[in-house]
Scaffold this motif. Structure first.
Motif, short mmCIF file in Angstrom:
data_model
loop_
_atom_site.label_atom_id
_atom_site.label_comp_id
_atom_site.label_asym_id
_atom_site.label_seq_id
_atom_site.Cartn_x
_atom_site.Cartn_y
_atom_site.Cartn_z
N PHE A 1 0.85 -1.18 0.00
CA PHE A 1 0.00 0.00 0.00
C PHE A 1 0.89 1.23 0.00
CE2 PHE A 1 0.50 -0.89 4.54
CZ PHE A 1 0.66 0.36 5.12
N ASN A 2 0.33 2.32 -0.45
CA ASN A 2 1.06 3.59 -0.55
C ASN A 2 0.48 4.60 0.41
OD1 ASN A 2 2.77 2.86 -2.85
ND2 ASN A 2 0.85 2.80 -3.97
N PHE A 3 1.34 5.50 0.85
CA PHE A 3 0.87 6.64 1.63
C PHE A 3 1.80 7.82 1.40
CE2 PHE A 3 3.62 4.25 4.50
CZ PHE A 3 4.31 5.20 5.24
N GLU A 4 1.22 8.98 1.53
CA GLU A 4 1.95 10.25 1.40
C GLU A 4 2.04 10.85 2.79
OE1 GLU A 4 2.98 11.16 -1.67
OE2 GLU A 4 1.93 9.46 -2.58
N ALA A 5 3.22 11.31 3.17
CA ALA A 5 3.37 11.87 4.51
C ALA A 5 4.55 12.82 4.57
CB ALA A 5 3.53 10.75 5.53
N ALA A 6 4.48 13.71 5.55
CA ALA A 6 5.57 14.65 5.81
C ALA A 6 6.24 14.29 7.13
CB ALA A 6 5.03 16.08 5.87
N HIS A 7 7.50 14.68 7.24
CA HIS A 7 8.23 14.49 8.49
C HIS A 7 9.46 15.38 8.47
CE1 HIS A 7 11.28 11.17 7.08
NE2 HIS A 7 11.05 12.03 6.13
N ARG B 1 14.75 19.83 7.94
CA ARG B 1 13.59 20.66 7.60
C ARG B 1 12.39 19.77 7.28
NH1 ARG B 1 17.59 23.52 4.20
NH2 ARG B 1 16.58 22.57 2.41
N LEU B 2 11.22 20.34 7.43
CA LEU B 2 9.99 19.63 7.08
C LEU B 2 10.01 19.29 5.59
CD1 LEU B 2 7.15 18.71 7.97
CD2 LEU B 2 6.34 20.98 7.30
N HIS B 3 9.72 18.04 5.27
CA HIS B 3 9.66 17.60 3.87
C HIS B 3 8.75 16.38 3.79
CE1 HIS B 3 12.89 15.16 5.65
NE2 HIS B 3 12.64 14.26 4.69
N GLY B 4 8.38 15.99 2.59
CA GLY B 4 7.45 14.88 2.42
C GLY B 4 7.97 13.84 1.46
N ASP C 1 -1.42 8.11 6.17
CA ASP C 1 -1.58 8.85 4.93
C ASP C 1 -1.93 10.31 5.17
OD1 ASP C 1 -1.57 8.96 2.08
OD2 ASP C 1 -3.77 8.99 2.13
N HIS C 2 -1.21 11.20 4.48
CA HIS C 2 -1.40 12.64 4.58
C HIS C 2 -1.33 13.12 6.03
CE1 HIS C 2 -2.53 12.15 0.39
NE2 HIS C 2 -2.21 13.42 0.27
N ARG C 3 -0.34 12.60 6.73
CA ARG C 3 -0.09 12.97 8.13
C ARG C 3 1.31 13.57 8.26
NH1 ARG C 3 -5.11 12.14 10.58
NH2 ARG C 3 -5.91 10.18 9.77
N ILE D 1 8.03 -6.62 7.23
CA ILE D 1 7.46 -5.33 6.86
C ILE D 1 8.51 -4.61 6.02
CG2 ILE D 1 6.84 -3.03 7.72
CD1 ILE D 1 4.66 -5.07 8.30
N GLY D 2 8.10 -4.07 4.90
CA GLY D 2 8.99 -3.25 4.09
C GLY D 2 8.43 -1.84 3.99
N ILE D 3 9.31 -0.86 4.13
CA ILE D 3 8.95 0.54 3.93
C ILE D 3 9.90 1.08 2.88
CG2 ILE D 3 8.72 2.84 4.97
CD1 ILE D 3 6.72 0.86 6.12
N TYR D 4 9.36 1.64 1.81
CA TYR D 4 10.17 2.06 0.66
C TYR D 4 9.85 3.49 0.25
CZ TYR D 4 10.35 -3.00 0.52
OH TYR D 4 10.49 -4.32 0.87
N ARG D 5 10.88 4.21 -0.14
CA ARG D 5 10.74 5.50 -0.81
C ARG D 5 11.30 5.27 -2.20
NH1 ARG D 5 12.80 8.29 4.42
NH2 ARG D 5 14.82 7.95 3.45
N ASP D 6 10.44 4.77 -3.07
CA ASP D 6 10.87 4.35 -4.41
C ASP D 6 11.52 5.49 -5.20
OD1 ASP D 6 10.05 1.68 -4.05
OD2 ASP D 6 8.01 2.18 -4.65
N SER D 7 11.00 6.71 -5.05
CA SER D 7 11.57 7.82 -5.83
C SER D 7 13.00 8.14 -5.39
CB SER D 7 10.70 9.07 -5.69
OG SER D 7 10.70 9.53 -4.35
N CYS D 8 13.37 7.73 -4.19
CA CYS D 8 14.74 7.94 -3.68
C CYS D 8 15.59 6.69 -3.82
CB CYS D 8 14.70 8.32 -2.19
SG CYS D 8 13.76 9.80 -1.81
N GLY D 9 14.98 5.56 -4.20
CA GLY D 9 15.71 4.31 -4.27
C GLY D 9 16.12 3.79 -2.91
N GLU D 10 15.29 4.08 -1.88
CA GLU D 10 15.62 3.71 -0.50
C GLU D 10 14.53 2.85 0.11
OE1 GLU D 10 17.79 7.98 0.48
OE2 GLU D 10 15.75 7.63 1.21
#
Length: 128
Positions: free
Chosen positions: A7-13, A27-30, A68-70, A104-113
């Motif tokens: 599943f996908n989710f968008e979030a900032a941290h 800095r704050l980023h998503g 998501d969106h948190r 459990i896998g957590i991926y940031r595909d756009s970063c390759g991480e």
């Protein structure tokens, strides 16, 4: 045999204590995140299933709603929302309902991480 749900989710941290002063990640980023919940087992001879993927999806949907969106730093248990802590958080969130959970896998595909977690810390904690 293993089965999984993604599943996908968008979030900032932000990560104020993980990097040197002035680092961009302070800095704050998503991100666009992808999570994978993997289960292991033998297919039941009658149903042919390891488990009902609908039940796994329901569990994933519930966790996704919390992420998501948190702003992840405000989610209880994710005050330091690295890939590693998000993976542990998700494990703890779904494991009670998914006894066949193996990863459990957590991926940031756009970063390759990404980060893949097999519950090892939970096993150690239970043994102590």
């Amino acid at each position: 045999m293993r089965i999984f749900i993604d599943f996908n989710f968008e979030a900032a941290h932000h990560l104020p204590h993980s990097f040197p002063d002035g680092h961009v990640n302070q800095r704050l980023h998503g991100h666009s995140f992808r999570a994978r919940i993997t289960l292991d087992g033998r297919p039941d001879p009658k149903s042919g299933l390891i488990t009902d993927l609908g039940a796994v999806k329901s569990c994933a949907d519930s966790a996704r709603e919390e992420l998501d969106h948190r702003y992840l730093n405000e989610v209880p248990g994710l005050e330091l929302p690295t890939l590693e802590t998000i993976a542990i958080w998700l494990w703890r969130r779904v494991e009670p309902d998914l006894p066949a959970l193996v990863e459990i896998g957590i991926y940031r595909d756009s970063c390759g991480e990404g980060c893949e977690y097999n519950g090892e810390f939970e096993t150690r904690k239970a043994a102590a």
